[in-house]
Write a protein that holds these residues in place. Structure first.
Motif, PDB file in Angstrom:
ATOM      1  N   LEU A 118      -6.216 -23.537 -82.969  1.00 12.67           N
ATOM      2  CA  LEU A 118      -4.949 -24.386 -82.165  1.00 12.67           C
ATOM      3  C   LEU A 118      -3.727 -23.912 -81.804  1.00 12.67           C
ATOM      4  O   LEU A 118      -3.208 -24.658 -80.503  1.00 12.67           O
ATOM      5  CB  LEU A 118      -5.031 -25.897 -82.740  1.00 12.67           C
ATOM      6  N   ASP A 119      -3.392 -22.588 -82.279  1.00 11.44           N
ATOM      7  CA  ASP A 119      -1.902 -22.689 -82.220  1.00 11.44           C
ATOM      8  C   ASP A 119      -1.904 -20.495 -82.718  1.00 11.44           C
ATOM      9  O   ASP A 119      -1.232 -20.498 -83.580  1.00 11.44           O
ATOM     10  CB  ASP A 119      -0.668 -22.540 -83.460  1.00 11.44           C
ATOM     11  N   TYR A 120      -2.691 -19.788 -82.275  1.00 16.37           N
ATOM     12  CA  TYR A 120      -2.880 -18.686 -82.244  1.00 16.37           C
ATOM     13  C   TYR A 120      -1.967 -17.881 -81.508  1.00 16.37           C
ATOM     14  O   TYR A 120      -1.945 -17.498 -80.896  1.00 16.37           O
ATOM     15  CB  TYR A 120      -4.362 -18.547 -81.915  1.00 16.37           C
ATOM     16  N   ILE A 134     -16.159 -16.679 -89.457  1.00 15.48           N
ATOM     17  CA  ILE A 134     -15.736 -16.940 -90.608  1.00 15.48           C
ATOM     18  C   ILE A 134     -14.998 -17.864 -91.292  1.00 15.48           C
ATOM     19  O   ILE A 134     -15.112 -18.908 -92.373  1.00 15.48           O
ATOM     20  CB  ILE A 134     -14.778 -15.148 -90.610  1.00 15.48           C
ATOM     21  N   ALA A 135     -13.671 -17.786 -91.122  1.00 15.27           N
ATOM     22  CA  ALA A 135     -13.036 -19.466 -90.778  1.00 15.27           C
ATOM     23  C   ALA A 135     -14.028 -20.976 -90.321  1.00 15.27           C
ATOM     24  O   ALA A 135     -13.679 -21.792 -91.744  1.00 15.27           O
ATOM     25  CB  ALA A 135     -11.508 -19.681 -89.476  1.00 15.27           C
ATOM     26  N   TYR A 164     -12.428 -15.054 -97.905  1.00 10.81           N
ATOM     27  CA  TYR A 164     -10.982 -16.138 -96.955  1.00 10.81           C
ATOM     28  C   TYR A 164     -10.366 -17.449 -97.136  1.00 10.81           C
ATOM     29  O   TYR A 164      -8.948 -17.105 -97.261  1.00 10.81           O
ATOM     30  CB  TYR A 164     -11.746 -15.807 -95.214  1.00 10.81           C
ATOM     31  N   PHE A 165     -11.399 -18.048 -97.495  1.00  8.03           N
ATOM     32  CA  PHE A 165     -10.625 -19.674 -98.147  1.00  8.03           C
ATOM     33  C   PHE A 165     -10.153 -19.702 -98.688  1.00  8.03           C
ATOM     34  O   PHE A 165      -9.093 -20.119 -99.876  1.00  8.03           O
ATOM     35  CB  PHE A 165     -12.263 -20.259 -98.393  1.00  8.03           C
ATOM     36  N   ARG A 173      -5.969 -23.842 -95.935  1.00  8.89           N
ATOM     37  CA  ARG A 173      -6.940 -25.484 -95.787  1.00  8.89           C
ATOM     38  C   ARG A 173      -6.480 -26.784 -94.704  1.00  8.89           C
ATOM     39  O   ARG A 173      -8.153 -26.504 -94.426  1.00  8.89           O
ATOM     40  CB  ARG A 173      -7.241 -25.052 -97.373  1.00  8.89           C
ATOM     41  N   LYS A 174      -5.820 -27.383 -95.626  1.00  2.00           N
ATOM     42  CA  LYS A 174      -5.238 -28.361 -94.618  1.00  2.00           C
ATOM     43  C   LYS A 174      -5.486 -28.358 -93.259  1.00  2.00           C
ATOM     44  O   LYS A 174      -5.976 -28.737 -92.638  1.00  2.00           O
ATOM     45  CB  LYS A 174      -4.260 -28.912 -94.572  1.00  2.00           C
ATOM     46  N   LYS A 175      -4.708 -26.868 -93.088  1.00  2.00           N
ATOM     47  CA  LYS A 175      -4.775 -27.049 -91.029  1.00  2.00           C
ATOM     48  C   LYS A 175      -5.989 -26.087 -90.333  1.00  2.00           C
ATOM     49  O   LYS A 175      -6.306 -26.073 -89.224  1.00  2.00           O
ATOM     50  CB  LYS A 175      -3.407 -25.747 -90.761  1.00  2.00           C
ATOM     51  N   LEU A 176      -6.552 -26.066 -91.363  1.00  2.00           N
ATOM     52  CA  LEU A 176      -8.295 -25.777 -90.412  1.00  2.00           C
ATOM     53  C   LEU A 176      -8.851 -26.815 -90.876  1.00  2.00           C
ATOM     54  O   LEU A 176      -9.478 -27.052 -89.625  1.00  2.00           O
ATOM     55  CB  LEU A 176      -9.033 -24.650 -91.826  1.00  2.00           C
ATOM     56  N   GLU A 177      -9.326 -27.378 -91.998  1.00  2.00           N
ATOM     57  CA  GLU A 177      -9.400 -28.382 -91.930  1.00  2.00           C
ATOM     58  C   GLU A 177      -8.998 -29.917 -89.822  1.00  2.00           C
ATOM     59  O   GLU A 177     -10.172 -29.909 -89.828  1.00  2.00           O
ATOM     60  CB  GLU A 177      -9.578 -29.490 -92.925  1.00  2.00           C
TER      61      GLU A 177
END
Length: 397
Positions: A118-120, A134-135, A164-165, A173-177
């Motif tokens: 959300l903040d690329y 992939i993410a 990647y993971f 990991r938490k940010k991805l979730e």
């Protein structure tokens, strides 16, 4: 001939962008919803009237409702869906009583849209929303832990997602979730992972054909009533327009759009044309979609995406990306010309700049607005699109 009606999405008084802010950038209309009414319940006339009065007190009009969300019982075809459909029809009648006649909605499963970042960060120093397959696969395989998910991926994709993971920190990991579970515009509340899993398991049991049948059932119930009261329904495409986490997509390409328009033929059964959602797939010919279905487009979202060969994309500057936005705008203007020549009352189609980069002072208030709905980034997009529209109109004289 009338220009497109310039509109801007606003999420209410608690949103970090105010009506006073929006009025300064020269829009004519607001795109809003009664956010506080629980999903599936009727929007009271008084609640609608109060929100409309607040918008009008700033010299603006409430042009489009986005969204009257659809209860999962309707989407999944549960036995109690008729009660929720009756509530939906009553909400449409209450909106019409307040002289609001354009309703954007979607039939997406699980969440309204899916992004993995959300903040690329962009080379300019601004930031945008991004999707990485992939993410997304890493979330599916190692956070969501979908049953038999490994078998649905090519081995090379699985290995890349696994690598990647494994290289993500606990915080990453938490940010991805959180990025994926935040896919509900109009709310800062994340979907609980356990609830997401439960909903996911339910929808995986439903085929694409059954979901289309449920959409057809819904439309054939509400559209005749909408037509009586002059309400135009405008479905938003799936975002992204391809399967994510094994979930079928039913509003993602030309054939899907043709199905939903043909399953309930009516001027009230129409589309929200979203160049960003449809444009995330290189297989979608956006100009053809406008040319063939233009008379059923009741609302327009314009944004751009920069696609990569690996299937990832990020939300690019409105005028620069993989979407041929100049050709898209020309097709829209030509559709308006056709409407004008036929004497249609719906020539000034409402359009809003969809999403926007986080730029300049947006960064200071980033915690206050919802992802994708910055003020300056969207204002810049509106200015670019307005200039493009004027230039194309001048070239066609």
């Amino acid at each position: 001939m009338e220009y497109l009606k310039k509109t801007f999405r606003w999420f209410g008084p608690s949103f970090g962008v105010t009506l006073d802010d929006i009025k300064q950038i020269g829009v004519e209309g607001i795109v809003a919803a009664c956010q506080e009414v629980p999903l599936g319940e009727v929007w009271p006339v008084a609640t609608i009237a109060a929100l409309k009065k607040e918008i009008e007190s700033h010299g603006l009009e409430w042009s489009v409702v986005e969204s009257v969300n659809i209860h999962t019982s309707i989407k999944y075809g549960h036995p109690d869906r008729d009660g929720y459909i009756a509530n939906y029809i009553q909400t449409l009648k209450n909106l019409a009583e307040n002289d609001i006649h354009t309703v954007c909605y979607n039939f997406m499963q699980l969440i309204d849209w899916t992004r993995t970042d959300l903040d690329y960060m962009l080379p300019t120093g601004g930031s945008a929303l991004r999707y990485s397959p992939i993410a997304a696969a890493a979330f599916d395989l190692f956070i969501l832990k979908r049953e038999n998910a490994k078998e649905t991926y090519e081995e090379s994709i699985y290995l890349e997602a696994e690598n990647y993971f494994e290289n993500l920190s606990a915080a990453e990991r938490k940010k991805l979730e959180q990025s994926i579970l935040a896919g509900m515009p109009g709310s800062r509340k994340l979907i609980a992972l356990e609830q997401f899993k439960k909903n996911h398991e339910t929808v995986l049991q439903i085929s694409k054909e059954k979901l289309q049948e449920n959409l057809s059932y819904f439309l054939n119930a509400i559209i005749p009533e909408a037509e009586k009261i002059g309400v135009k329904m405008a479905i938003h495409p799936d975002d992204p327009p391809f399967s994510v986490f094994g979930v079928p997509r039913i509003v993602s390409n030309y054939d899907d759009l043709k199905f939903l328009l043909n399953c309930c033929p009516s001027p009230s059964n129409g589309l929200t044309f979203c160049s960003g959602s449809l444009g995330a797939s290189e297989e979608n010919d956006l100009v053809k979609i406008i040319s063939d279905f233009g008379n059923r487009i009741h609302f327009i979202h314009l944004r751009n995406v920069a696609r990569s060969p690996d299937g990832s994309f990020y939300e690019a500057e409105h005028l620069n990306g993989s979407v041929p936005i100049d050709q898209v705008m020309k097709a829209i203007v030509l559709e308006q010309k056709r409407r004008h020549e036929k004497g249609s009352e719906e020539v000034m189609i409402p359009m809003r700049p969809d999403h926007g980069h986080v730029l300049l002072d947006d960064k200071k208030r980033q915690a206050d607005f919802y992802s994708g709905y910055s003020l300056i980034g969207r204002a810049m997009g509106l200015a670019q699109l307005s200039g493009l529209e004027r230039g194309i109109r001048e070239s066609l004289i």
